[in-house]
Design a protein around this motif. Structure first.
Motif, mmCIF file in Angstrom:
data_model
loop_
_atom_site.group_PDB
_atom_site.id
_atom_site.type_symbol
_atom_site.label_atom_id
_atom_site.label_comp_id
_atom_site.label_asym_id
_atom_site.label_seq_id
_atom_site.Cartn_x
_atom_site.Cartn_y
_atom_site.Cartn_z
ATOM 1 N N SER A 1 0.819 -1.214 0.000
ATOM 2 C CA SER A 1 0.000 0.000 0.000
ATOM 3 C C SER A 1 0.853 1.264 0.000
ATOM 4 N N ASN A 2 0.292 2.310 -0.602
ATOM 5 C CA ASN A 2 0.953 3.622 -0.640
ATOM 6 C C ASN A 2 1.041 4.271 0.732
ATOM 7 N N LEU A 3 0.325 3.725 1.709
ATOM 8 C CA LEU A 3 0.422 4.240 3.074
ATOM 9 C C LEU A 3 1.863 4.105 3.583
ATOM 10 N N PHE A 4 2.612 3.145 3.026
ATOM 11 C CA PHE A 4 3.985 2.894 3.473
ATOM 12 C C PHE A 4 5.037 3.328 2.451
ATOM 13 N N ARG A 5 4.677 4.261 1.573
ATOM 14 C CA ARG A 5 5.629 4.787 0.600
ATOM 15 C C ARG A 5 6.820 5.409 1.342
ATOM 16 N N ASN A 6 8.020 5.125 0.867
ATOM 17 C CA ASN A 6 9.270 5.636 1.462
ATOM 18 C C ASN A 6 9.525 5.131 2.881
ATOM 19 N N ILE A 7 8.938 3.999 3.232
ATOM 20 C CA ILE A 7 9.188 3.385 4.536
ATOM 21 C C ILE A 7 9.805 2.011 4.311
ATOM 22 N N GLU A 8 10.886 1.741 5.028
ATOM 23 C CA GLU A 8 11.624 0.482 4.860
ATOM 24 C C GLU A 8 10.949 -0.657 5.616
ATOM 25 N N GLU A 9 11.143 -1.876 5.110
ATOM 26 C CA GLU A 9 10.771 -3.069 5.889
ATOM 27 C C GLU A 9 11.520 -3.010 7.223
ATOM 28 N N ASP A 10 10.937 -3.560 8.254
ATOM 29 C CA ASP A 10 11.535 -3.587 9.603
ATOM 30 C C ASP A 10 11.654 -2.202 10.238
ATOM 31 N N ALA A 11 10.893 -1.238 9.746
ATOM 32 C CA ALA A 11 10.864 0.075 10.409
ATOM 33 C C ALA A 11 10.202 -0.095 11.770
ATOM 34 N N PHE A 12 10.662 0.685 12.741
ATOM 35 C CA PHE A 12 10.116 0.592 14.098
ATOM 36 C C PHE A 12 8.939 1.544 14.291
ATOM 37 N N MET A 13 7.877 1.036 14.921
ATOM 38 C CA MET A 13 6.705 1.839 15.272
ATOM 39 C C MET A 13 6.408 1.648 16.755
ATOM 40 N N TYR A 14 5.720 2.619 17.324
ATOM 41 C CA TYR A 14 5.379 2.560 18.742
ATOM 42 C C TYR A 14 3.986 1.956 18.918
ATOM 43 N N LEU A 15 3.902 0.932 19.780
ATOM 44 C CA LEU A 15 2.641 0.210 20.000
ATOM 45 C C LEU A 15 2.305 0.120 21.485
ATOM 46 N N VAL A 16 1.014 0.172 21.801
ATOM 47 C CA VAL A 16 0.504 -0.111 23.149
ATOM 48 C C VAL A 16 -0.837 -0.812 22.942
ATOM 49 N N HIS A 17 -0.872 -2.157 23.098
ATOM 50 C CA HIS A 17 -2.142 -2.862 22.897
ATOM 51 C C HIS A 17 -2.094 -4.259 23.488
#
Length: 193
Positions: free
Chosen positions: A124-140
């Protein structure tokens, strides 16, 4: 650009508003159906417990409005989970936009998953210019199973869908507004969809 953050009493709205302000967009907070329908982009946030959040949506009639929206809509965290068929949290029936159920992590792992984790299998274009294994912040404590609509995955105990897409609807389990430069890129990409 007219960007509306749905204000239904279950969101970490201020941090999302500040994140868009850094991108030069003043987001409007609203629960008014006319304001939401006329927006060019809609954010559906959520923090808290699924069944009480769904009650608040129903009280304001937003549970019937959200699935009819035609512009790009981004559900964040609980917002994404409420867009699914159901959630084990409070045995909640969701909006049914994404054809997947939300389940609780087992007691074998620390719950909630809190902190940084990677996103993979990016579509998806939502992840344009974002690398695989990029880190995101999660709380769930709850997650959406891998499914046909998954556009990113994360592993914590098991592989789950950390982002979903169907037509104009997008959902992310992570908090882009708290995920530094990479999260900012996701929000920028959403504005450019």
């Amino acid at each position: 650009m007219k960007l509306v953050i749905i204000d239904y009493g279950a969101g970490n709205i201020k941090s999302i508003q500040f994140a868009f302000k850094r991108l030069g967009v003043d987001a409007i907070l609203s629960n008014n159906p006319e304001v939401i329908t006329s927006a060019e982009r809609v954010i559906f946030p959520g923090v808290g417990e699924a069944s009480s959040a769904m009650k608040m949506l129903k009280k304001s009639g937003l549970d019937t409005l959200i699935p009819t929206l035609k512009q790009p809509v981004l559900g964040i965290c609980l917002g994404m989970q409420l867009m699914c068929n159901s959630s084990e949290e409070g045995n909640t029936k969701g909006l049914g936009i994404f054809n997947v159920d939300v389940k609780r992590f087992s007691s074998a792992v620390k719950v909630p998953q809190m902190g940084w984790n990677t996103i993979n299998e990016l579509k998806s274009n939502l992840f344009r210019n974002i690398e695989e294994d990029a880190f995101m912040y999660l709380v769930h404590s709850f997650y959406a199973d891998m499914c046909q609509e998954a556009i990113a995955s994360t592993t914590y105990e098991l592989k789950y869908a950390s982002a979903l897409q169907k037509d104009n609807f997008y959902g992310v389990q992570f908090h882009p507004e708290k995920s530094s430069v990479v999260g900012e890129q996701v929000l920028r990409n959403f504005l450019e969809l």
